[in-house]
Write a protein that holds these residues in place. Structure first.
Motif, PDB file in Angstrom:
ATOM      1  N   ASP A 101      37.868   7.188  28.315  1.00  0.00           N
ATOM      2  CA  ASP A 101      36.901   5.947  28.191  1.00  0.00           C
ATOM      3  C   ASP A 101      36.217   6.036  26.881  1.00  0.00           C
ATOM      4  OD1 ASP A 101      38.162   4.926  30.641  1.00  0.00           O
ATOM      5  OD2 ASP A 101      36.440   5.307  31.813  1.00  0.00           O
ATOM      6  N   VAL A 102      36.018   5.073  26.064  1.00  0.00           N
ATOM      7  CA  VAL A 102      35.336   4.889  25.207  1.00  0.00           C
ATOM      8  C   VAL A 102      34.037   3.811  25.142  1.00  0.00           C
ATOM      9  CG1 VAL A 102      35.056   4.102  22.571  1.00  0.00           C
ATOM     10  CG2 VAL A 102      37.317   5.296  23.476  1.00  0.00           C
ATOM     11  N   LYS A 103      32.865   4.483  25.223  1.00  0.00           N
ATOM     12  CA  LYS A 103      31.681   3.796  25.626  1.00  0.00           C
ATOM     13  C   LYS A 103      31.256   2.914  24.317  1.00  0.00           C
ATOM     14  CE  LYS A 103      30.098   7.359  28.415  1.00  0.00           C
ATOM     15  NZ  LYS A 103      29.012   8.610  28.731  1.00  0.00           N
ATOM     16  N   ALA A 104      30.589   1.873  24.917  1.00  0.00           N
ATOM     17  CA  ALA A 104      30.009   1.018  23.588  1.00  0.00           C
ATOM     18  C   ALA A 104      28.577   1.159  23.697  1.00  0.00           C
ATOM     19  CB  ALA A 104      30.410  -0.324  24.013  1.00  0.00           C
ATOM     20  N   LYS A 105      28.006   0.890  22.375  1.00  0.00           N
ATOM     21  CA  LYS A 105      26.317   0.804  22.433  1.00  0.00           C
ATOM     22  C   LYS A 105      26.032  -0.565  22.731  1.00  0.00           C
ATOM     23  CE  LYS A 105      26.194   4.670  19.926  1.00  0.00           C
ATOM     24  NZ  LYS A 105      26.048   6.036  20.412  1.00  0.00           N
ATOM     25  N   PHE A 106      24.795  -0.741  23.035  1.00  0.00           N
ATOM     26  CA  PHE A 106      24.159  -1.964  23.621  1.00  0.00           C
ATOM     27  C   PHE A 106      22.621  -1.945  23.525  1.00  0.00           C
ATOM     28  CE2 PHE A 106      24.179   1.084  27.108  1.00  0.00           C
ATOM     29  CZ  PHE A 106      23.276   0.965  27.912  1.00  0.00           C
ATOM     30  N   ALA A 107      22.228  -3.203  23.579  1.00  0.00           N
ATOM     31  CA  ALA A 107      20.699  -3.216  23.588  1.00  0.00           C
ATOM     32  C   ALA A 107      20.382  -3.433  25.071  1.00  0.00           C
ATOM     33  CB  ALA A 107      20.067  -4.544  22.908  1.00  0.00           C
ATOM     34  N   LEU A 108      19.235  -3.047  25.463  1.00  0.00           N
ATOM     35  CA  LEU A 108      18.797  -3.097  26.903  1.00  0.00           C
ATOM     36  C   LEU A 108      17.481  -4.193  26.866  1.00  0.00           C
ATOM     37  CD1 LEU A 108      19.310  -2.214  29.969  1.00  0.00           C
ATOM     38  CD2 LEU A 108      17.776  -0.521  29.724  1.00  0.00           C
ATOM     39  N   LEU A 109      17.438  -5.003  27.609  1.00  0.00           N
ATOM     40  CA  LEU A 109      16.484  -5.701  27.777  1.00  0.00           C
ATOM     41  C   LEU A 109      15.764  -6.156  29.157  1.00  0.00           C
ATOM     42  CD1 LEU A 109      18.772  -7.172  25.918  1.00  0.00           C
ATOM     43  CD2 LEU A 109      16.895  -8.986  25.667  1.00  0.00           C
ATOM     44  N   GLY A 110      14.503  -6.103  29.476  1.00  0.00           N
ATOM     45  CA  GLY A 110      13.827  -6.370  30.759  1.00  0.00           C
ATOM     46  C   GLY A 110      12.319  -6.831  30.696  1.00  0.00           C
ATOM     47  N   GLU A 111      11.621  -6.724  31.865  1.00  0.00           N
ATOM     48  CA  GLU A 111      10.327  -7.506  32.064  1.00  0.00           C
ATOM     49  C   GLU A 111       9.689  -6.631  32.977  1.00  0.00           C
ATOM     50  OE1 GLU A 111      10.219 -12.053  32.342  1.00  0.00           O
ATOM     51  OE2 GLU A 111       9.000 -11.432  34.156  1.00  0.00           O
ATOM     52  N   PHE A 112       8.450  -6.597  32.565  1.00  0.00           N
ATOM     53  CA  PHE A 112       7.345  -6.059  33.582  1.00  0.00           C
ATOM     54  C   PHE A 112       6.467  -7.239  33.884  1.00  0.00           C
ATOM     55  CE2 PHE A 112       8.524  -2.091  30.676  1.00  0.00           C
ATOM     56  CZ  PHE A 112       9.086  -1.385  31.454  1.00  0.00           C
ATOM     57  N   SER A 113       5.903  -6.948  35.168  1.00  0.00           N
ATOM     58  CA  SER A 113       4.750  -7.505  35.421  1.00  0.00           C
ATOM     59  C   SER A 113       3.516  -7.057  34.958  1.00  0.00           C
ATOM     60  CB  SER A 113       4.756  -8.217  36.989  1.00  0.00           C
ATOM     61  OG  SER A 113       5.824  -8.664  37.518  1.00  0.00           O
ATOM     62  N   SER A 114       2.249  -7.900  35.135  1.00  0.00           N
ATOM     63  CA  SER A 114       1.097  -7.419  35.012  1.00  0.00           C
ATOM     64  C   SER A 114       0.013  -8.164  35.978  1.00  0.00           C
ATOM     65  CB  SER A 114       0.517  -7.765  33.767  1.00  0.00           C
ATOM     66  OG  SER A 114       0.051  -9.112  33.491  1.00  0.00           O
ATOM     67  N   GLU A 115      -1.253  -7.568  35.916  1.00  0.00           N
ATOM     68  CA  GLU A 115      -2.260  -7.964  36.697  1.00  0.00           C
ATOM     69  C   GLU A 115      -2.778  -9.370  36.675  1.00  0.00           C
ATOM     70  OE1 GLU A 115      -5.021  -7.189  33.617  1.00  0.00           O
ATOM     71  OE2 GLU A 115      -3.119  -6.225  34.324  1.00  0.00           O
ATOM     72  N   THR A 116      -2.358 -10.042  35.691  1.00  0.00           N
ATOM     73  CA  THR A 116      -2.481 -11.329  35.283  1.00  0.00           C
ATOM     74  C   THR A 116      -0.987 -12.030  35.349  1.00  0.00           C
ATOM     75  OG1 THR A 116      -2.055 -11.204  32.814  1.00  0.00           O
ATOM     76  CG2 THR A 116      -4.267 -10.547  33.695  1.00  0.00           C
ATOM     77  N   ALA A 117      -1.084 -13.399  34.921  1.00  0.00           N
ATOM     78  CA  ALA A 117       0.199 -14.169  34.804  1.00  0.00           C
ATOM     79  C   ALA A 117       0.968 -13.906  34.052  1.00  0.00           C
ATOM     80  CB  ALA A 117      -0.214 -15.623  35.077  1.00  0.00           C
ATOM     81  N   LEU A 118       0.568 -13.001  32.850  1.00  0.00           N
ATOM     82  CA  LEU A 118       1.349 -12.492  31.783  1.00  0.00           C
ATOM     83  C   LEU A 118       2.300 -11.616  32.295  1.00  0.00           C
ATOM     84  CD1 LEU A 118      -1.633 -12.031  29.252  1.00  0.00           C
ATOM     85  CD2 LEU A 118      -0.112 -13.975  29.285  1.00  0.00           C
ATOM     86  N   LYS A 119       3.535 -11.740  31.537  1.00  0.00           N
ATOM     87  CA  LYS A 119       4.492 -10.578  31.775  1.00  0.00           C
ATOM     88  C   LYS A 119       4.764 -10.087  30.386  1.00  0.00           C
ATOM     89  CE  LYS A 119       5.726 -12.791  35.556  1.00  0.00           C
ATOM     90  NZ  LYS A 119       4.461 -12.806  36.364  1.00  0.00           N
ATOM     91  N   LYS A 120       5.436  -8.659  30.355  1.00  0.00           N
ATOM     92  CA  LYS A 120       5.733  -8.058  29.114  1.00  0.00           C
ATOM     93  C   LYS A 120       7.299  -7.807  29.306  1.00  0.00           C
ATOM     94  CE  LYS A 120       3.547  -4.396  27.249  1.00  0.00           C
ATOM     95  NZ  LYS A 120       2.951  -3.056  27.151  1.00  0.00           N
ATOM     96  N   ARG A 121       7.886  -8.288  28.166  1.00  0.00           N
ATOM     97  CA  ARG A 121       9.409  -8.325  28.148  1.00  0.00           C
ATOM     98  C   ARG A 121       9.629  -7.125  26.991  1.00  0.00           C
ATOM     99  NH1 ARG A 121      11.285 -14.728  28.861  1.00  0.00           N
ATOM    100  NH2 ARG A 121      11.031 -14.347  31.126  1.00  0.00           N
ATOM    101  N   PHE A 122      10.756  -6.362  27.080  1.00  0.00           N
ATOM    102  CA  PHE A 122      11.129  -5.580  26.197  1.00  0.00           C
ATOM    103  C   PHE A 122      12.548  -5.569  25.862  1.00  0.00           C
ATOM    104  CE2 PHE A 122      11.634  -3.490  30.080  1.00  0.00           C
ATOM    105  CZ  PHE A 122      12.976  -2.738  30.095  1.00  0.00           C
ATOM    106  N   VAL A 123      12.765  -4.977  24.561  1.00  0.00           N
ATOM    107  CA  VAL A 123      14.403  -4.807  24.123  1.00  0.00           C
ATOM    108  C   VAL A 123      14.232  -3.370  23.722  1.00  0.00           C
ATOM    109  CG1 VAL A 123      13.958  -5.861  22.063  1.00  0.00           C
ATOM    110  CG2 VAL A 123      16.505  -5.399  22.942  1.00  0.00           C
TER     111      VAL A 123
END
Length: 192
Positions: A101-123
């Motif tokens: 099997d040949v694997k592909a490269k990819f980007a990974l995205l997600g989101e963390f919550s915080s103690e406020t209404a703000l969220k932190k998204r990452f890639v």
């Protein structure tokens, strides 16, 4: 102000398959959600090295080689197995893992919550996934879920050198935050 005191939780995990174009230019596919995220733990790769001259630390050289670690999920979507891990779905609908099997490269995205209404998204821009755990649990008096740990290596993207990006938002309008899952975020050039 975008400062938060703590982050917790992990949700909206998604992957975006990479296509390598002419001259090594990367194109990212539309992100695909990967439900069931439990945890992500990545440690930095690379070290700083002090170079001494004139009896002092003259300059510090940095080797940012990205991160390595694991993401833990409750299930691995069929599309991730075929799109990223290179497994094959045969005519009977069976997913087959093969030694070649040949694997592909990819980007990974997600989101963390915080103690406020703000969220932190990452890639994380340039990821390679290893083979996930193969596991299961017997059902006892109370059922217990099975988690799957997927090894990850995150490297600098070969076309830009970018390793990761984060944005905080979720309260007011924020173009980058609001469009995070529409397309992989790319750094804006000064004056653009």
């Amino acid at each position: 102000m975008n400062d938060t005191k703590i982050t917790y939780g992990l949700k909206k995990l998604a992957y975006s398959k990479i296509t390598m174009g002419e001259g090594g230019k990367i194109t990212y596919a539309k992100p695909v959600l990967m439900p069931g995220a439990r945890a992500i733990a990545l440690s930095p790769k690379g070290e700083d090295k002090d170079v001494y001259a004139d009896d002092v630390s003259y300059v510090t050289l940095t080797a940012n080689q990205g991160y390595e670690g694991n993401v833990t999920v409750l299930g691995i979507p069929e599309a991730f197995l075929t799109d990223i891990l290179g497994m094959t779905k045969d005519t009977n609908g069976t997913i087959v893992e093969n030694a070649d099997d040949v694997k592909a490269k990819f980007a990974l995205l997600g989101e963390f919550s915080s103690e406020t209404a703000l969220k932190k998204r990452f890639v994380l821009y340039y990821c390679t996934a290893g083979r996930a755990d193969f596991a299961g649990n017997t059902k006892e008096e109370s059922p217990e879920e099975t988690e799957y740990s997927i090894p990850l290596t995150i490297s600098p993207a070969p076309d830009t050198g970018d390793v990761k990006a984060t944005v905080v938002g979720g309260v007011g309008e924020n173009e980058a935050f609001d469009g995070w899952y529409d397309a992989v975020y790319l750094k804006q050039k000064a004056g653009a």
